[in-house]
Write a protein that holds these residues in place. Structure first.
Motif, PDB file in Angstrom:
ATOM      1  N   SER A  56      57.229 -15.492 -32.645  1.00 10.97           N
ATOM      2  CA  SER A  56      56.715 -15.194 -31.312  1.00 10.97           C
ATOM      3  C   SER A  56      57.273 -16.184 -30.308  1.00 10.97           C
ATOM      4  O   SER A  56      57.541 -17.344 -30.640  1.00 10.97           O
ATOM      5  N   PRO A  61      50.431 -10.335 -24.179  1.00 13.69           N
ATOM      6  CA  PRO A  61      50.411  -9.012 -24.827  1.00 13.69           C
ATOM      7  C   PRO A  61      50.189  -7.855 -23.859  1.00 13.69           C
ATOM      8  O   PRO A  61      50.763  -6.772 -24.041  1.00 13.69           O
ATOM      9  N   ALA A  64      53.436  -7.429 -21.977  1.00 12.13           N
ATOM     10  CA  ALA A  64      54.451  -6.890 -22.884  1.00 12.13           C
ATOM     11  C   ALA A  64      54.218  -5.407 -23.143  1.00 12.13           C
ATOM     12  O   ALA A  64      55.176  -4.624 -23.239  1.00 12.13           O
ATOM     13  N   SER A 188      58.647  -9.601 -20.447  1.00 11.34           N
ATOM     14  CA  SER A 188      57.614  -9.930 -21.432  1.00 11.34           C
ATOM     15  C   SER A 188      57.803  -9.109 -22.696  1.00 11.34           C
ATOM     16  O   SER A 188      57.674  -9.625 -23.821  1.00 11.34           O
ATOM     17  N   ARG A 191      60.816 -10.335 -24.675  1.00  9.49           N
ATOM     18  CA  ARG A 191      60.556 -11.550 -25.444  1.00  9.49           C
ATOM     19  C   ARG A 191      59.834 -11.265 -26.763  1.00  9.49           C
ATOM     20  O   ARG A 191      59.738 -12.145 -27.623  1.00  9.49           O
ATOM     21  N   THR A 192      59.353 -10.050 -26.928  1.00 10.59           N
ATOM     22  CA  THR A 192      58.766  -9.666 -28.220  1.00 10.59           C
ATOM     23  C   THR A 192      59.792  -9.035 -29.152  1.00 10.59           C
ATOM     24  O   THR A 192      59.476  -8.771 -30.316  1.00 10.59           O
ATOM     25  N   TYR A 316      61.669  -5.801 -37.381  1.00 11.92           N
ATOM     26  CA  TYR A 316      60.923  -5.616 -36.140  1.00 11.92           C
ATOM     27  C   TYR A 316      59.777  -4.659 -36.416  1.00 11.92           C
ATOM     28  O   TYR A 316      59.972  -3.617 -37.050  1.00 11.92           O
TER      29      TYR A 316
END
Length: 333
Positions: A56, A61, A64, A188, A191-192, A316
């Motif tokens: 992470s 969240p 995202a 956001s 970045r996940t 993923y």
């Protein structure tokens, strides 16, 4: 500052002409602690060169989740017929199966589409490294004609007028959607897009059975002949610039300086190079050894390095990445 062993490797590579006039900008070392007991001594040594992908980067969240919705929303494009996921297919490898995707006008884009996975770990973006950050990348992707070709008035009208998106933006940002919050939401989500838990990363963390002896030999060769001078750090690349064709010019390619690409998930991201001109990984490995290192690899050496590179494929949403249209490349939830 680079770790001592890496600094020595880079210095040796510079002295040998392997890195040329490259500007080395190295990312911070991963802060995660090893799991599964103590690392093997050779894995500790390897950590000076490659570090594991973090699980992470601390993305909010709610923001995202908004970004994920925008990433797949074709209404943001000029003609309403494409979204980020059109070229960056996160259901498979984060890129696409074609050498060059098409612009909004139907002509090929200048360069091959890089994967969106782990892009947040690279120090700059784009093949030329001319995009400073995810923020600028999202702005370009949304508005440039060769990508989505959208306009901010239309994008904001779409988001603000959507009965689902509008209240979610208000809740996540405390205000109606604006240009900055739309970009931040996409960033956001980006970045996940991390792919931790590759077999090589598990080996780095102490699982001695995560890779085979043949794959370990491939990694030793990868380091021994100089590949790791440029392909290192958390992204196994993506953190310095390099001249293309140091020892041998690559046919039909200019001797330009490009950002060293990440080798994370490289086994499933064919075709290769900025023009997508090389179809297979063994061919790419042989050509890079010849052009960048001045070496002619034997078939067994090529196979060994390819075997190592196969251990860099991560997961993923709990699923290993796959090549586009490969069995198991089912849509993510």
């Amino acid at each position: 500052m680079a770790p001592p062993r890496l600094a020595r490797s880079l210095a040796a590579a510079l002295g040998a002409g392997l890195v040329g006039s490259a500007l080395a900008i190295l990312p911070p070392r991963a802060q995660e602690q090893p799991a599964g007991g103590p690392r093997p001594a050779d894995a500790v040594e390897a950590m000076d060169v490659i570090t594991p992908v973090p699980s992470s980067l601390g993305a909010d969240p709610d923001r995202a989740a908004l970004g994920r919705m925008l990433f797949t929303d074709t209404r943001l494009s000029r003609r309403g017929d494409r979204a980020c996921i059109t070229c960056h297919d996160i259901r498979s490898n984060g890129a696409s199966a074609v050498a060059r995707n098409l612009t909004t006008d139907g002509t090929p884009v200048p360069r091959n589409t890089p994967t969106a996975f782990n892009a947040a770990l690279s120090f700059r973006l784009g093949w030329a490294g001319d995009i400073p950050s995810l923020h600028e990348q999202a702005e370009l992707a949304l508005t440039r004609p060769e990508f989505l070709g959208g306009s901010w008035p239309r994008i904001l009208d779409t988001v603000r007028g959507d009965p689902v998106l509008a209240p979610l933006f208000q809740a996540a940002y405390g205000r109606a959607a604006d240009q900055e919050s739309v970009i931040d939401a996409i960033n956001s989500f980006e970045r996940t897009l991390l792919t931790p838990d590759s077999r090589f990363d598990r080996w780095l963390r102490g699982d001695v059975h995560a890779i085979t002896e043949a794959e370990r030999a491939g990694y030793d060769l990868f380091r021994g002949i100089g590949c790791a001078a440029c392909h290192q750090g958390v992204n196994v690349g993506g953190n310095l610039f390099e001249k293309v064709g140091i020892f041998v010019a690559i046919p039909n390619k200019a001797a330009e300086v490009l950002r060293v690409p990440s080798l994370r998930n490289v086994a499933v991201t064919a075709p290769y190079f900025d023009d997508g001109g090389v179809a297979t990984l063994p061919e790419a490995v042989r050509l890079m050894a010849r052009a960048q290192l001045g070496r002619e690899l034997t078939p067994s050496q090529t196979a060994a390095i390819v075997a190592f590179l196969g251990t860099l494929t991560g997961s993923y949403a709990g699923r290993p990445l796959t090549a586009p249209n490969a069995p198991g490349a089912a849509p993510q939830p």
